[in-house]
Design a protein around this motif. Structure first.
Motif, mmCIF file in Angstrom:
data_model
loop_
_atom_site.group_PDB
_atom_site.id
_atom_site.type_symbol
_atom_site.label_atom_id
_atom_site.label_comp_id
_atom_site.label_asym_id
_atom_site.label_seq_id
_atom_site.Cartn_x
_atom_site.Cartn_y
_atom_site.Cartn_z
ATOM 1 N N GLU A 65 -8.284 63.477 7.659
ATOM 2 C CA GLU A 65 -8.300 64.903 7.545
ATOM 3 C C GLU A 65 -8.833 65.547 9.022
ATOM 4 O O GLU A 65 -8.579 66.721 9.434
ATOM 5 C CB GLU A 65 -9.009 65.517 6.640
ATOM 6 C CG GLU A 65 -10.443 65.395 6.689
ATOM 7 C CD GLU A 65 -11.223 66.092 5.211
ATOM 8 O OE1 GLU A 65 -10.767 67.303 5.159
ATOM 9 O OE2 GLU A 65 -11.963 65.569 4.379
ATOM 10 N N LEU A 117 -5.752 65.310 10.939
ATOM 11 C CA LEU A 117 -4.598 65.919 9.997
ATOM 12 C C LEU A 117 -4.526 67.497 10.032
ATOM 13 O O LEU A 117 -3.445 67.960 10.108
ATOM 14 C CB LEU A 117 -4.410 65.250 8.932
ATOM 15 C CG LEU A 117 -3.078 65.411 7.893
ATOM 16 C CD1 LEU A 117 -2.009 65.180 8.576
ATOM 17 C CD2 LEU A 117 -3.332 64.751 6.557
ATOM 18 N N LYS A 118 -5.643 67.869 9.568
ATOM 19 C CA LYS A 118 -5.755 69.310 9.548
ATOM 20 C C LYS A 118 -5.351 70.215 10.754
ATOM 21 O O LYS A 118 -4.728 71.209 10.817
ATOM 22 C CB LYS A 118 -7.305 69.827 8.784
ATOM 23 C CG LYS A 118 -7.236 69.694 7.622
ATOM 24 C CD LYS A 118 -8.715 69.724 6.971
ATOM 25 C CE LYS A 118 -9.157 71.070 6.803
ATOM 26 N NZ LYS A 118 -10.551 71.093 6.226
ATOM 27 N N PHE A 139 -5.754 61.485 2.991
ATOM 28 C CA PHE A 139 -6.294 62.796 3.335
ATOM 29 C C PHE A 139 -7.738 62.789 3.606
ATOM 30 O O PHE A 139 -7.917 63.099 4.765
ATOM 31 C CB PHE A 139 -5.945 63.754 2.476
ATOM 32 C CG PHE A 139 -6.414 65.146 3.086
ATOM 33 C CD1 PHE A 139 -5.498 65.808 3.845
ATOM 34 C CD2 PHE A 139 -7.381 65.727 2.823
ATOM 35 C CE1 PHE A 139 -5.690 67.307 4.109
ATOM 36 C CE2 PHE A 139 -7.730 67.082 3.003
ATOM 37 C CZ PHE A 139 -6.906 67.850 4.061
ATOM 38 N N TYR A 169 1.289 67.724 5.909
ATOM 39 C CA TYR A 169 0.458 66.760 5.349
ATOM 40 C C TYR A 169 1.313 65.908 4.866
ATOM 41 O O TYR A 169 1.256 64.456 4.843
ATOM 42 C CB TYR A 169 -0.374 67.395 4.285
ATOM 43 C CG TYR A 169 -1.686 68.092 4.752
ATOM 44 C CD1 TYR A 169 -2.120 68.369 5.844
ATOM 45 C CD2 TYR A 169 -2.335 68.936 3.626
ATOM 46 C CE1 TYR A 169 -3.050 69.074 6.447
ATOM 47 C CE2 TYR A 169 -3.233 69.812 4.111
ATOM 48 C CZ TYR A 169 -3.860 69.979 5.440
ATOM 49 O OH TYR A 169 -4.887 70.731 5.935
#
Length: 941
Positions: A410, A413-414, A406, A463
């Protein structure tokens, strides 16, 4: 032994010792107005600023143009450096490839010595051994060689006026276990060509070997070569003529010469591979579609079959429409996210409950169909994954491996997870319909992905899926690397208009335009891919960071990649967003025809040339008795027997919408598709296309001579426009496109160590292949689509080394289907290529397949890559399925369903020793490399 130290200099070295004369020497031919410059990381060489680098001076030495220059440096001076071709203002025109050079001056020198660096320009092909496909996969065993001495250490000292210390350096990437590297030559210190007395080199890392000796000046000039000596004692002398070392000065200084001789010269490495879409793979473990973990089995089959490469189509998430349209792998929802379709749900947990195991087994049977059922498979996998997520989310999301993933991902990904949530909440990926969320901001993203939000569980599910896809593809990727198999990905030229990338980075895209294939590429109408075109000017502001991030992400899994439609990095065929076909477009970038230019040629009536030329007689010819209906619904009469389109139907999309409305009211008595094509023809009946950004600039319509608008012009106008047409399409853009590619492509190529291949089929401008050669981009050669305009079938034996050769690809019919499609073409091929006058068999029998595949493996091309379907055609039992069903894509159909599945499992193919042996014998007998066997690999550390 004198240690040269490390490359740590960042400020000018101050020393009380006398200075050392350091000189650069490199042969390189330039054009008028070009110079060579050396720039390094230390202040004395520009501190990385090319404008402050050392400008070299040219001199003609026999048949070479040599560039040289000198600086004074203290002993212990170290930095890295690179050569550049620059113009008179020191603007960079060309840069070397490969790793930066190591500049070292012995720390133990007393000063007053002369150190000369004799280099060779590092072209793109010399950087190939350092691409991960070779360095980390094919030549990976070279990394097991123990380093014999530190880099840049001299073992001799120049303390005699009549001798010179010469350090020989060679890049030797393919060195077997127990192999030694020597320099042999005319000097006694080089053994007078005898290995036992030659100079044995030491391995210093990064495929580099070096060693030095003290050579009397009287022995110069020296002829020499490098050679490999494996542990069996045989001598592998490098190919080509002798290298030569001469003295260029009669200096009284103690002299050191560093000979950087580039690559060890030997027969170019050649290998073979298999191409198959991820979704087409079939195994006994998958659920309805090929899965990332199936790649391990495919790698095993490839190794047994003598194949060094597995090539896939794009594997990014394409879930834009939430239906089978998303089967199109080149229209990504995100250029970073992997596709949930390829998830193995059984591998999500080591302790699946019995009811979930039962559901998985049931799904495997239900979805084990002839073709991929995209919608059912996606729904089933996500449903099962959600159940497992609900059971194990806390354990997974708190794990150190997830936290590491993560934190590293991120940034994309977010936004991806937030986009997926909003897509499902608003039931559309069209982010212009998302109200306040239409415009992306970091603040909105943080609120959407906050742990306090009501939908945080949904965000985490996305996620979770991406994490497990990453784990599974990484496992397969590492397995391929260890087995000596290159995993080759695919880089699409475009992104979907309604994607995460256009939502987050709207400024990087020209949303009011659309990417299309040039109309000659498929058919007279072309194909509107519907992707927004790129705002290259905006992308250049951070040195193409978005592209570099894409390639970095791909490099986590792949060691090679195919650049889809590489011509798009030279120029793209751009259309207005309201277009549905690709005919009335223009190249971006391109130099348009200016109004002044046209007026000088006697062209004045720009409205006549740029607006649809609609005459009554044309309508009557096109529609017959139906023409009044067309005129009344779509056109206004401007003068007698002349018409223009109404405001509500003056684009292709408006016309299509109006026809649908008429059909829905049962007012359209003719076939809707035919009427739409015919009305489009009228709309496209123009000679010039006005630039929407500058009304005084124009572009000639593709194939203007086919239009009645052109045919009704006077002869003078026809001749002028015909000449300007050919100038626009075939001449005036070449330098512009070349410069454009040389701005964009290097940023991609330098952002990862993957081996890059470019799909360069179609109408290829003259500038493309020279640029690809300069950048060491591997091209594509399909025998039925020859790059030569005067032949029907390509000749594999004439292909360049820097190519991938193949008999077919995913964008055309398979070898079997192509053979059956056209009887007359089949007969021509049988006579011209196979060399037989007999009547050819109506089907592509295994003997024909074997002949065609043998042609390709024997080609000089670096890679011979075959679709799995074409390999299966080597055995009759695998040809029972109709050949047309094995086609992956129909490029003429923008809504083609990408669903082909191989009709035999990999598990079954692994047991077919006969087929594997046939393929391996084809590859090995052609002189191509084959991977080590399983036993060999398992015995490695």
């Amino acid at each position: 032994m004198m240690n040269l130290g490390t490359l740590s200099l960042t400020t000018t070295v101050k020393s009380s010792k006398p200075m050392v004369s350091l000189s650069f020497w490199i042969p390189y031919f330039t054009h008028w107005g070009q110079s060579l410059l050396v720039c390094g990381s230390a202040p004395g060489l520009g501190s990385g600023n090319v404008k402050k680098g050392l400008l070299l001076k040219p001199s003609q030495q026999e048949d070479q143009l040599v560039w040289s220059g000198s600086v004074s440096v203290p002993p212990g001076f170290t930095c890295d450096y690179c050569y550049y071709v620059v113009d008179d203002l020191k603007n960079v025109l060309r840069t070397e490839f490969g790793m930066k050079r190591k500049l070292v001056v012995p720390e133990a020198l007393t000063g007053g010595e002369s150190v000369q660096l004799r280099d060779l320009w590092q072209s793109g092909d010399q950087a190939l051994p350092f691409r991960s496909a070779f360095k980390d996969v094919i030549f990976r065993n070279t990394g097991d060689v123990e380093v014999g001495k530190p880099l840049g250490v001299f073992e001799n000292k120049s303390d005699q006026d009549d001798s010179v210390v010469v350090q020989f350096k060679i890049c030797c990437p393919d060195v077997g276990e127990g192999t030694s590297v020597y320099v042999l030559g005319t000097s006694g210190k080089l053994g007078k060509w005898k290995v036992e007395s030659g100079l044995k080199l030491s391995y210093v890392g990064d495929s580099m070997w070096e060693g030095d000796c003290l050579i009397p000046k009287a022995e110069f000039p020296i002829k020499y070569r490098y050679c490999k000596v494996p542990k069996d004692g045989s001598i592998g002398l490098e190919s080509g003529g002798n290298r030569e070392l001469t003295l260029h000065s009669s200096s009284n200084k103690q002299e050191y010469i560093v000979m950087s001789d580039g690559l060890f010269r030997e027969m170019p490495w050649r290998g073979a591979g298999v191409a198959v879409p991820m979704f087409s793979v079939r195994s006994e473990d998958d659920v309805g579609v090929g899965e990332f973990l199936d790649l391990k089995l495919l790698v095993d089959w490839s190794v047994d079959s003598g194949l060094h490469l597995v090539q896939l189509l794009p594997v990014n998430d394409t879930s834009v429409h939430k239906m089978w349209w998303d089967s199109y792998p080149y229209s990504s929802l995100s250029v970073f996210a992997l596709h949930p379709l390829y998830l193995r749900v059984q591998a999500l947990s080591e302790s699946l409950p019995a009811d979930i195991k039962e559901q998985i087994e049931k799904a495997k049977k239900q979805l084990d169909k002839n073709d991929v059922d995209y919608e059912a498979t996606m729904e089933t996998k996500l449903s099962i994954a959600k159940k497992i997520f609900d059971l194990e989310k806390d354990q997974t999301l708190s794990s150190s491996s997830f936290q590491k993933y993560f934190s590293e991902n991120e940034g994309w990904l977010k936004p991806y997870a937030a986009f997926c949530f909003l897509r499902d909440f608003f039931e559309t990926s069209d982010h212009s319909q998302w109200g306040t969320f239409s415009d992306y901001t970091e603040d909105k993203l943080e609120k959407l992905t906050s742990k306090d939000s009501l939908h945080y569980n949904t965000i985490c599910f996305h996620y979770y899926i991406q994490y497990h896809l990453h784990v599974q593809l990484s496992e397969a990727s590492e397995y391929a690397r260890k087995r000596g198999v290159v995993l080759k990905g695919d880089l699409p030229i475009g992104v979907d208009r309604n994607s995460v990338d256009t939502w987050v980075n709207k400024n990087l895209f020209r949303m009011n335009t659309s990417t299309g294939a040039p109309p000659d590429y498929f058919d007279k109408n072309g194909q509107n891919w519907g992707f927004p075109t790129y705002n290259w000017e905006e992308m250049s502001k951070d040195n193409y960071g978005w592209w570099r991030a894409r390639l970095t992400q791909m490099g986590n899994y792949f060691t090679a990649y195919r650049i889809d439609h590489i011509l798009g990095f030279f120029r793209i065929w751009e259309l207005p967003a309201h277009s549905m076909t690709g005919l009335v477009g223009k190249f971006r970038p391109s130099i348009p025809l200016s109004q002044e230019e046209l007026e000088k040629e006697g062209i004045w009536d720009f409205d006549r040339l740029s607006k649809p030329y609609v005459q009554k007689k044309f309508l009557e010819e096109k529609f017959g008795d139906f023409w009044p209906f067309i005129a009344s619904n779509f056109l206004n009469e401007t003068q007698k027997d002349m018409y223009e389109f109404k405001e509500d139907c003056n684009t292709e999309k408006k016309i299509a919408a109006k026809l649908k409305s008429l059909a829905a009211k049962s007012l359209l008595l003719e076939n809707e598709d035919k009427v739409r094509r015919d009305v489009f023809d009228i709309l496209r009946n123009v000679v010039l296309i006005k630039d929407p950004e500058d009304a005084r600039k124009f572009y000639p319509r593709f194939n203007i001579e086919d239009t009645s608008s052109f045919q009704d012009l006077d002869d003078h106008s026809k001749n002028v426009l015909k000449r300007l047409y050919y100038d626009y399409y075939f001449h005036r853009q070449e330098d512009l496109w070349r410069k454009n590619a040389l701005k964009t492509l290097p940023a991609l190529l330098n952002s990862s160590n993957m081996l890059a291949c470019g799909e360069d089929l179609g109408l290829v401008p003259a500038c493309v292949h020279p640029v690809m050669k300069e950048l060491a981009l591997v091209g594509l050669r399909i025998q039925r689509m020859p790059s030569e305009s005067d032949v029907e079938f390509g000749v594999p034996s004439n292909y360049d080394y820097m190519t991938v050769c193949a008999p077919s690809c995913h964008d055309c019919s398979t070898l079997r289907a192509w053979w059956e499609e056209d009887e007359e073409r089949r007969q021509r091929y049988f006579k011209e290529v196979i060399g037989l006058d007999a009547i050819p068999p109506s089907q592509c029998v295994p003997e024909i397949t074997h002949f065609i595949l043998r042609q390709h493996v024997e080609a000089p091309s670096m890679w011979a890559i075959f679709p799995l379907q074409d390999m299966l055609a080597l055995k009759e039992e695998y040809t029972a399925r109709p050949a047309k069903e094995e086609t992956i894509n129909d490029p003429t159909n923008p809504k083609h369903y990408w669903r082909y599945r191989v009709h035999v499992t990999l598990d079954s193919l692994m047991k077919d020793v006969d087929l594997k042996s046939t393929i391996k014998n084809l590859v090995s007998s052609s002189g191509r490399s084959v991977p080590a066997s399983g036993e060999d690999v398992n015995n490695k550390k």
